[in-house]
Design a protein around this motif. Sequence first.
Motif, PDB file in Angstrom:
ATOM      1  N   PRO A 257       0.832  -1.212   0.000  1.00 10.10           N
ATOM      2  CA  PRO A 257       0.000   0.000   0.000  1.00 10.10           C
ATOM      3  C   PRO A 257       0.872   1.270   0.000  1.00 10.10           C
ATOM      4  CG  PRO A 257      -0.762  -1.570   1.656  1.00 10.10           C
ATOM      5  CD  PRO A 257       0.581  -2.052   1.189  1.00 10.10           C
ATOM      6  N   LEU A 258       0.647   2.132  -0.961  1.00 15.40           N
ATOM      7  CA  LEU A 258       1.415   3.364  -1.112  1.00 15.40           C
ATOM      8  C   LEU A 258       0.468   4.490  -1.501  1.00 15.40           C
ATOM      9  CD1 LEU A 258       4.206   4.841  -1.418  1.00 15.40           C
ATOM     10  CD2 LEU A 258       4.145   4.137  -3.826  1.00 15.40           C
ATOM     11  N   ALA A 259       0.562   5.610  -0.810  1.00 17.68           N
ATOM     12  CA  ALA A 259      -0.263   6.778  -1.136  1.00 17.68           C
ATOM     13  C   ALA A 259       0.531   7.736  -2.008  1.00 17.68           C
ATOM     14  CB  ALA A 259      -0.719   7.482   0.141  1.00 17.68           C
ATOM     15  N   VAL A 260      -0.181   8.454  -2.848  1.00 15.86           N
ATOM     16  CA  VAL A 260       0.432   9.481  -3.702  1.00 15.86           C
ATOM     17  C   VAL A 260      -0.396  10.748  -3.569  1.00 15.86           C
ATOM     18  CG1 VAL A 260       1.042  10.178  -6.046  1.00 15.86           C
ATOM     19  CG2 VAL A 260       1.362   7.802  -5.332  1.00 15.86           C
TER      20      VAL A 260
ATOM     21  N   ASP B  14       0.449   8.968 -13.521  1.00 20.82           N
ATOM     22  CA  ASP B  14       1.772   8.808 -14.109  1.00 20.82           C
ATOM     23  C   ASP B  14       2.664   7.948 -13.203  1.00 20.82           C
ATOM     24  OD1 ASP B  14       3.958   9.512 -16.018  1.00 20.82           O
ATOM     25  OD2 ASP B  14       4.772  10.495 -14.222  1.00 20.82           O
ATOM     26  N   VAL B  15       2.632   8.231 -11.885  1.00 20.03           N
ATOM     27  CA  VAL B  15       3.431   7.439 -10.948  1.00 20.03           C
ATOM     28  C   VAL B  15       2.957   5.994 -10.936  1.00 20.03           C
ATOM     29  CG1 VAL B  15       3.950   7.101  -8.498  1.00 20.03           C
ATOM     30  CG2 VAL B  15       4.093   9.379  -9.497  1.00 20.03           C
ATOM     31  N   THR B  16       1.639   5.795 -10.947  1.00 22.56           N
ATOM     32  CA  THR B  16       1.084   4.436 -10.940  1.00 22.56           C
ATOM     33  C   THR B  16       1.531   3.661 -12.167  1.00 22.56           C
ATOM     34  OG1 THR B  16      -0.866   5.209  -9.725  1.00 22.56           O
ATOM     35  CG2 THR B  16      -1.034   3.093 -10.851  1.00 22.56           C
ATOM     36  N   ASP B  17       1.467   4.300 -13.336  1.00 19.97           N
ATOM     37  CA  ASP B  17       1.869   3.630 -14.578  1.00 19.97           C
ATOM     38  C   ASP B  17       3.360   3.284 -14.555  1.00 19.97           C
ATOM     39  OD1 ASP B  17      -0.713   3.879 -15.462  1.00 19.97           O
ATOM     40  OD2 ASP B  17      -0.320   5.682 -16.666  1.00 19.97           O
ATOM     41  N   ARG B  18       4.177   4.182 -14.042  1.00 20.34           N
ATOM     42  CA  ARG B  18       5.624   3.921 -14.010  1.00 20.34           C
ATOM     43  C   ARG B  18       5.956   2.807 -13.026  1.00 20.34           C
ATOM     44  NH1 ARG B  18       7.437  10.019 -13.233  1.00 20.34           N
ATOM     45  NH2 ARG B  18       9.523   9.154 -12.874  1.00 20.34           N
ATOM     46  N   LEU B  19       5.258   2.770 -11.911  1.00 15.72           N
ATOM     47  CA  LEU B  19       5.489   1.687 -10.949  1.00 15.72           C
ATOM     48  C   LEU B  19       5.078   0.345 -11.538  1.00 15.72           C
ATOM     49  CD1 LEU B  19       4.248   3.320  -7.611  1.00 15.72           C
ATOM     50  CD2 LEU B  19       6.608   2.903  -8.315  1.00 15.72           C
ATOM     51  N   ASP B  20       3.926   0.307 -12.220  1.00 18.19           N
ATOM     52  CA  ASP B  20       3.464  -0.938 -12.827  1.00 18.19           C
ATOM     53  C   ASP B  20       4.399  -1.401 -13.931  1.00 18.19           C
ATOM     54  OD1 ASP B  20       1.288  -1.194 -11.172  1.00 18.19           O
ATOM     55  OD2 ASP B  20      -0.116  -0.208 -12.544  1.00 18.19           O
TER      56      ASP B  20
ATOM     57  N   ALA C  28       7.652  -0.778 -14.069  1.00 15.43           N
ATOM     58  CA  ALA C  28       8.912  -1.225 -13.475  1.00 15.43           C
ATOM     59  C   ALA C  28       8.757  -2.534 -12.726  1.00 15.43           C
ATOM     60  CB  ALA C  28       9.464  -0.146 -12.546  1.00 15.43           C
ATOM     61  N   GLN C  29       7.693  -2.661 -11.925  1.00 13.21           N
ATOM     62  CA  GLN C  29       7.443  -3.863 -11.128  1.00 13.21           C
ATOM     63  C   GLN C  29       5.942  -4.127 -11.112  1.00 13.21           C
ATOM     64  OE1 GLN C  29       9.729  -2.474  -7.508  1.00 13.21           O
ATOM     65  NE2 GLN C  29      10.440  -4.605  -7.542  1.00 13.21           N
ATOM     66  N   PRO C  30       5.446  -4.876 -12.073  1.00 11.76           N
ATOM     67  CA  PRO C  30       4.001  -5.121 -12.133  1.00 11.76           C
ATOM     68  C   PRO C  30       3.478  -5.762 -10.856  1.00 11.76           C
ATOM     69  CG  PRO C  30       5.074  -5.833 -14.159  1.00 11.76           C
ATOM     70  CD  PRO C  30       6.170  -5.502 -13.192  1.00 11.76           C
ATOM     71  N   GLY C  31       2.406  -5.174 -10.299  1.00 14.53           N
ATOM     72  CA  GLY C  31       1.772  -5.717  -9.111  1.00 14.53           C
ATOM     73  C   GLY C  31       2.494  -5.454  -7.810  1.00 14.53           C
ATOM     74  N   ALA C  32       3.585  -4.690  -7.838  1.00 16.46           N
ATOM     75  CA  ALA C  32       4.370  -4.489  -6.620  1.00 16.46           C
ATOM     76  C   ALA C  32       3.693  -3.522  -5.660  1.00 16.46           C
ATOM     77  CB  ALA C  32       5.766  -3.983  -6.970  1.00 16.46           C
ATOM     78  N   TYR C  33       2.979  -2.524  -6.186  1.00 19.64           N
ATOM     79  CA  TYR C  33       2.415  -1.479  -5.322  1.00 19.64           C
ATOM     80  C   TYR C  33       0.926  -1.313  -5.596  1.00 19.64           C
ATOM     81  CZ  TYR C  33       7.284  -0.313  -4.468  1.00 19.64           C
ATOM     82  OH  TYR C  33       8.606  -0.384  -4.117  1.00 19.64           O
ATOM     83  N   ALA C  34       0.182  -1.040  -4.515  1.00 22.94           N
ATOM     84  CA  ALA C  34      -1.228  -0.692  -4.611  1.00 22.94           C
ATOM     85  C   ALA C  34      -1.344   0.785  -4.259  1.00 22.94           C
ATOM     86  CB  ALA C  34      -2.068  -1.545  -3.667  1.00 22.94           C
ATOM     87  N   VAL C  35      -1.534   1.609  -5.256  1.00 27.86           N
ATOM     88  CA  VAL C  35      -1.469   3.065  -5.085  1.00 27.86           C
ATOM     89  C   VAL C  35      -2.828   3.606  -4.675  1.00 27.86           C
ATOM     90  CG1 VAL C  35      -1.012   5.264  -6.219  1.00 27.86           C
ATOM     91  CG2 VAL C  35       0.411   3.266  -6.735  1.00 27.86           C
ATOM     92  N   THR C  36      -2.802   4.468  -3.655  1.00 22.49           N
ATOM     93  CA  THR C  36      -3.997   5.162  -3.176  1.00 22.49           C
ATOM     94  C   THR C  36      -3.779   6.665  -3.308  1.00 22.49           C
ATOM     95  OG1 THR C  36      -4.538   3.430  -1.577  1.00 22.49           O
ATOM     96  CG2 THR C  36      -5.484   5.602  -1.184  1.00 22.49           C
ATOM     97  N   ALA C  37      -4.737   7.365  -3.858  1.00 20.80           N
ATOM     98  CA  ALA C  37      -4.633   8.814  -3.975  1.00 20.80           C
ATOM     99  C   ALA C  37      -5.004   9.453  -2.642  1.00 20.80           C
ATOM    100  CB  ALA C  37      -5.544   9.334  -5.080  1.00 20.80           C
ATOM    101  N   ALA C  38      -4.142  10.340  -2.141  1.00 20.72           N
ATOM    102  CA  ALA C  38      -4.400  11.083  -0.912  1.00 20.72           C
ATOM    103  C   ALA C  38      -4.630  12.544  -1.254  1.00 20.72           C
ATOM    104  CB  ALA C  38      -3.233  10.945   0.057  1.00 20.72           C
TER     105      ALA C  38
ATOM    106  N   LEU D 295      12.833   7.688  -8.753  1.00 18.75           N
ATOM    107  CA  LEU D 295      11.943   8.709  -9.313  1.00 18.75           C
ATOM    108  C   LEU D 295      12.622  10.071  -9.351  1.00 18.75           C
ATOM    109  CD1 LEU D 295       8.551   7.731  -7.602  1.00 18.75           C
ATOM    110  CD2 LEU D 295       9.251   7.313  -9.969  1.00 18.75           C
ATOM    111  N   GLY D 296      13.397  10.353  -8.281  1.00 18.77           N
ATOM    112  CA  GLY D 296      14.116  11.627  -8.262  1.00 18.77           C
ATOM    113  C   GLY D 296      15.160  11.713  -9.358  1.00 18.77           C
ATOM    114  N   ASP D 297      15.881  10.628  -9.615  1.00 14.76           N
ATOM    115  CA  ASP D 297      16.892  10.619 -10.675  1.00 14.76           C
ATOM    116  C   ASP D 297      16.253  10.822 -12.043  1.00 14.76           C
ATOM    117  OD1 ASP D 297      18.853  10.190  -8.806  1.00 14.76           O
ATOM    118  OD2 ASP D 297      18.928   8.012  -9.096  1.00 14.76           O
ATOM    119  N   GLU D 298      15.064  10.228 -12.228  1.00 13.11           N
ATOM    120  CA  GLU D 298      14.383  10.387 -13.514  1.00 13.11           C
ATOM    121  C   GLU D 298      13.948  11.830 -13.753  1.00 13.11           C
ATOM    122  OE1 GLU D 298      11.159   7.665 -13.437  1.00 13.11           O
ATOM    123  OE2 GLU D 298      12.425   5.860 -13.475  1.00 13.11           O
ATOM    124  N   GLN D 299      13.607  12.539 -12.645  1.00 12.80           N
ATOM    125  CA  GLN D 299      13.147  13.916 -12.772  1.00 12.80           C
ATOM    126  C   GLN D 299      14.248  14.932 -12.523  1.00 12.80           C
ATOM    127  OE1 GLN D 299       9.743  14.435 -10.206  1.00 12.80           O
ATOM    128  NE2 GLN D 299       8.589  12.758 -11.139  1.00 12.80           N
TER     129      GLN D 299
END
Length: 324
Positions: A43-46, A55-61, A63-73, A122-126
């Motif tokens: 579980p990870l909030a954004v 965009d973050v959700t797509d990049r995480l999926d 890089a590692q499909p199914g690794a994170y369950a993103v919740t919008a905060a 993510l920081g290195d990419e940006q």
Amino acid sequence: MPESTRAGWRQVAAVVGGLAVLMTVLLSAFALPPLNSGPHDIPLAVVGTPAATQDVTDRLDAAQPGAYAVTAAGDAEHARELILDREVYGALVLEDAEPRLLVASAASSAVATQLRALADRLGDEQGVEVAVDDLRPFPADDPTGAGLSAGALPLALGGWIAAVVLLMTIRGPWQQAAGAFGFAVVGGLTLTAVLRFGFGTFDANYWTTAAAAALGISAAAWAILGLRTALGNPGIAVGAIALILLGNPLSGLASAPELLPAGWGTLGQLLPPGATGSLLRSTAYFDGAGATTPALVLTCWLAGGLLLFALGVRRARPAADNSP
């Protein structure tokens, strides 16, 4: 060769073969979970605009499909509440000019390390540096929570050992019951004191943490007492499978349930070692947030053990009354 001698050698061969199978099962139970571990649905909030969150959700999926369950905060404060309520392990805050990562390493040092590495990528990419704010770190005397990982399992296994000793040394069911409850209270107070004042693993909430420890010990002890009283010696073997063979490697104490193979981490939280570790973590570091489920699991083990114990004692009573 006499038939009795041949039967004796066959028995030796059967015991040796059985022990070899048992060792293989033990090795598999302890080795397979870490060998096949990896993040899944952490579980990870954004915090950010819908476009940034997607965009973050797509990049995480990717890089590692199914690794994170993103919740919008909604905002950073909402993300903090989610972390402190143990609904997510961390949060990426993208609403400001400089992104931040919020974590609570006391929830899982292993997951916090992975989230830090994720923020760095993510920081290195940006082309920016992502600041990290640890909302619930471990105490300075035990910065990685090693005492919790090492201490929760003996708390659960202590109940198993106590039950076996009580069954071997005390005959009366009322005396066995008193011994089980007494050891749970004394053991919970003592071991929590060692973890807090000796190892520095805890720095607050001594009494609630001791109560959680006592519940974990009591659940394990009564599970064994109930199984042994109702099923005989096979009940001890069943308890050993639940507490040691499955409970230890699937507890997620050294990492997190989400870092174990899918499904196995969930099973581990339904067994006393995993539930005890989660309950201790919640009471010691998060003021009880997230404690409901593990407390219910342990209560069910305790209630089930009490029921089996009562049934076993009731069944044995007529035989004792009819004995000469």
